[in-house]
Design an enzyme around this catalytic site. Structure first.
Site, PDB file in Angstrom:
ATOM      1  CG  ASP A   1      -8.070   1.965   0.366  1.00  0.00           C
ATOM      2  OD1 ASP A   1      -7.543   1.387   1.327  1.00  0.00           O
ATOM      3  OD2 ASP A   1      -9.252   2.401   0.386  1.00  0.00           O
TER       4      ASP A   1
ATOM      5  CB  SER B   1      -0.898   0.001   1.236  1.00  0.00           C
ATOM      6  OG  SER B   1      -1.758   1.115   1.227  1.00  0.00           O
TER       7      SER B   1
ATOM      8  CE  LYS C   1      -7.891  -2.989   6.033  1.00  0.00           C
ATOM      9  NZ  LYS C   1      -8.115  -1.551   6.223  1.00  0.00           N
TER      10      LYS C   1
ATOM     11  CD  GLU D   1      -9.024  -1.199   0.011  1.00  0.00           C
ATOM     12  OE1 GLU D   1      -7.986  -1.240  -0.691  1.00  0.00           O
ATOM     13  OE2 GLU D   1      -9.013  -1.413   1.238  1.00  0.00           O
TER      14      GLU D   1
ATOM     15  CE  LYS E   1      -4.868  -0.192   0.108  1.00  0.00           C
ATOM     16  NZ  LYS E   1      -5.630  -1.064   1.036  1.00  0.00           N
TER      17      LYS E   1
ATOM     18  N   GLY F   1      -4.617  -4.830   5.463  1.00  0.00           N
ATOM     19  CA  GLY F   1      -3.634  -4.627   6.528  1.00  0.00           C
ATOM     20  C   GLY F   1      -3.953  -3.395   7.356  1.00  0.00           C
TER      21      GLY F   1
ATOM     22  CG  ASP G   1     -10.994  -1.659   4.216  1.00  0.00           C
ATOM     23  OD1 ASP G   1      -9.891  -1.106   4.082  1.00  0.00           O
ATOM     24  OD2 ASP G   1     -11.378  -2.114   5.312  1.00  0.00           O
TER      25      ASP G   1
ATOM     26  CE  LYS H   1      -4.362   3.503   2.216  1.00  0.00           C
ATOM     27  NZ  LYS H   1      -5.588   2.894   2.717  1.00  0.00           N
TER      28      LYS H   1
HETATM   29  C1  LIG Z   1      -3.356   3.685   8.353  1.00  0.00           C
HETATM   30  S1  LIG Z   1      -4.335   3.094   7.003  1.00  0.00           S
HETATM   31  C2  LIG Z   1      -4.924   1.552   7.520  1.00  0.00           C
HETATM   32  C3  LIG Z   1      -6.083   1.115   6.622  1.00  0.00           C
HETATM   33  C4  LIG Z   1      -5.654   0.875   5.182  1.00  0.00           C
HETATM   34  N1  LIG Z   1      -4.588  -0.113   5.141  1.00  0.00           N
HETATM   35  C5  LIG Z   1      -3.692  -0.108   4.146  1.00  0.00           C
HETATM   36  O1  LIG Z   1      -3.663   0.695   3.254  1.00  0.00           O
HETATM   37  C6  LIG Z   1      -2.642  -1.191   4.211  1.00  0.00           C
HETATM   38  C7  LIG Z   1      -1.772  -0.973   5.406  1.00  0.00           C
HETATM   39  C8  LIG Z   1      -0.795  -2.135   5.559  1.00  0.00           C
HETATM   40  O2  LIG Z   1      -0.022  -2.373   4.617  1.00  0.00           O
HETATM   41  O3  LIG Z   1      -0.855  -2.794   6.620  1.00  0.00           O
HETATM   42  C9  LIG Z   1      -6.830   0.429   4.312  1.00  0.00           C
HETATM   43  O4  LIG Z   1      -7.847   1.134   4.352  1.00  0.00           O
HETATM   44  O5  LIG Z   1      -6.754  -0.565   3.600  1.00  0.00           O
HETATM   45 MG   LIG Z   2      -8.786   0.081   2.702  1.00  0.00          MG
END
Ligand SMILES: CSCC[C@@H](NC(=O)CCC(=O)O)C(=O)O
Ligand SMILES: [Mg+2]
Length: 368
Positions: A189, A135, A263, A214, A161, A291, A239, A163
Site C-alpha cells: 500500500d 497492515s 472503507k 494499493e 500488507k 481499516g 483506496d 506500507k
Molecule cells: C494510519 S493509516 C490508515 C489508512 C491505511 N490503513 C491501513 O493500512 C490499515 C490500518 C488498520 O489496520 O486499521 C490505508 O491506507 O489502508
Molecule cells: Mg490504503
C-alpha cells in the site's frame, strides 16, 4: 425513532507501536465517537478521520465541528429518524464523508438494536467469521520488518500488507518473499506516494506475486492508474480514490483498478459501502475491507461488512491487540486467522464504561 440527544466524545488511544506510512507516523489515535440517543434506545458511531488531513482532507476537529454545527441539526429536523434517511438529509452538505459515516453508523446501530437485528444480517453477510489480514508499517530496517512480519504470521494472520514509499518498496518485498516464501498472501500500500514517472519502479514489484498494489498514485489520478495498469502486471487496487459507488463504477470502467479496498468511513457510511460492494460484484471486481485503526466499535462493523459475499480477499480487519493494549469494547481476538462476526443486535458490541472513561478526553452534547 425520535432523536433525543447526540454526544460527541473524543478519546485518545495510544498505539502499542508507532505505525508509519508514506504520509506520516501514528503513535496515538485521536478518535471522535458519536452516541445517538433516541426515545427507544441508543447507538454508537466511530469517525475514522485522523488527527491531521494527511490521509484525506478530513480531520477530527473538522468532523466534530461539522457534526455539531450542521449534520446533527439537520438530522434533528427530520420528522422520522432511521438509517436510510440519514444520507439524504445530509446530502446538501458537501463532502465530510467520515463525519457523515459516523453519524449514520450511530443511527444504524440504534435502529438495529431497537429491532433486535444484527448489522451483519442487515448488510447481507453470508459468513459468521472472516479471514484477517494485517497492515505492516514502514520500518527503520529490513531486519525489523522481517521480525514484525514473522510475529504477525505466528499470530495467524492470513495476509500481510506492507506500507511502501519511494526508497522502501522492492527491497522489503524481496526480503519478505526470501524469508517467508512465495505462498504468503502479500500486498503493498503506497498511500498515493508515487507518480506515473515511477512506473518502472512499481513494475519492479511484478516478479513477487503480490495480490495487489494499493493506491500507488494520487487520489484524483484515476486516469494515471489506468495508464499504470498498462505497465504494471500486478493488479491495481484503489483506496483513497474510491469515495462513492459512482467513483467505483467510473474507476472500474476506466481500467484504473481491478480490486477495491472498501472503507465505510471514507465513503460516507456502511450503506454506501454496501452499494460499492454491489457495484463491484456487478463488474466482477473483488473487494476487501480496509481499516483506519478503528476501536472495537468500528472493528465490529467492519467485520460484519467483510462477511458479505464479494469480500473475497482478507481485509485489514485485524485483532484489537494489533493496535491497542486495551480496546474500548470487549477485544476482538484472532482465532486461526479469523475474527467472529458479531451476532448481537446492532453493532453487537458497545463501549465498556471503565475502558471508555479511561481514554475519554472530551465530551459534548449537541443542542438539538
Ligand atoms: C494510519 S493509516 C490508515 C489508512 C491505511 N490503513 C491501513 O493500512 C490499515 C490500518 C488498520 O489496520 O486499521 C490505508 O491506507 O489502508
Ligand atoms: Mg490504503
Amino acid at each position: 425513532m425520535k432523536l433525543t440527544g447526540v454526544e460527541l466524545r473524543r478519546i485518545r488511544m495510544p498505539l502499542v507501536a508507532p505505525f508509519r506510512t508514506s504520509f506520516g507516523t501514528e503513535t496515538t489515535r485521536d478518535v471522535l465517537l458519536v452516541r445517538v440517543v433516541t426515545d427507544e434506545t441508543e447507538g454508537w458511531g466511530e469517525c475514522v478521520a485522523m488527527a491531521a488531513p494527511l490521509y484525506s482532507s478530513e480531520y477530527v476537529w473538522a468532523a466534530a465541528d461539522v457534526l455539531g454545527r450542521f449534520l446533527v441539526p439537520a438530522l434533528a429536523a427530520l420528522p422520522r429518524l432511521d438509517a436510510a434517511a440519514v444520507a439524504p438529509a445530509l446530502a446538501p452538505f458537501r463532502g465530510h464523508r467520515m463525519a457523515k459515516a459516523a453519524l449514520e453508523m450511530a443511527v444504524l446501530d440504534a435502529e438495529l438494536r431497537e429491532q433486535g437485528r444484527p448489522l451483519a444480517r442487515e448488510l447481507g453477510a453470508v459468513r459468521d467469521s472472516v479471514p484477517c489480514g494485517v497492515s505492516v508499517g514502514i520500518m527503520d530496517s529490513v531486519g525489523e520488518l522481517l521480525d514484525t512480519v514473522g510475529g504477525f504470521l505466528e499470530a495467524g494472520y492470513v495476509r500481510i500488507k506492507l506500507k511502501i514509499q519511494p526508497g522502501w518498496d522492492v527491497e522489503p518485498v524481496r526480503a519478505v518473499r526470501e524469508r517467508f516464501g512465495d505462498d504468503v498472501l502479500l500486498q503493498v500500500d503506497a498511500n498515493t506516494a508515487y507518480t506515473l514517472a515511477d512506473a518502472r519502479t512499481l513494475a519492479g514489484l511484478d516478479p513477487f506475486g503480490l495480490l495487489l498494489i494499493e493506491q500507488p498514485l494520487d487520489e484524483d489520478d484515476v486516469l494515471g492508474h489506468a495508464e499504470l495498469a498498462k505497465v504494471v502486471t500486478t493488479p491495481i487496487c484503489l483506496d483513497e480514490s474510491i469515495v462513492s459507488a459512482r467513483a467505483a463504477a467510473d474507476a472500474i470502467r476506466l481500467g484504473a483498478c481491478r480490486i477495491v479496498n472498501i472503507k465505510p468511513g471514507r465513503v460516507g457510511g456502511y450503506l454506501e459501502a454496501r452499494r460499492i460492494h454491489d457495484v463491484c460484484a456487478a463488474h466482477g471486481v473483488p473487494v476487501w475491507c480496509g481499516g483506519m485503526l478503528e476501536t472495537g466499535l468500528g472493528r465490529a462493523a467492519n467485520v460484519a461488512l467483510a462477511a458479505l459475499p464479494g469480500f473475497v480477499l482478507p481485509g485489514d480487519t485485524s485483532a484489537s491487540d494489533r493496535y491497542y493494549r486495551t480496546d474500548i469494547t470487549a477485544p476482538f481476538v484472532l482465532a486461526e486467522g479469523h475474527l467472529p462476526v458479531p451476532a448481537g443486535p446492532g453493532l453487537g458490541v458497545e463501549p465498556l464504561a471503565d475502558e471508555l472513561e479511561a481514554v475519554t478526553v472530551g465530551s459534548e452534547w449537541v443542542p438539538l
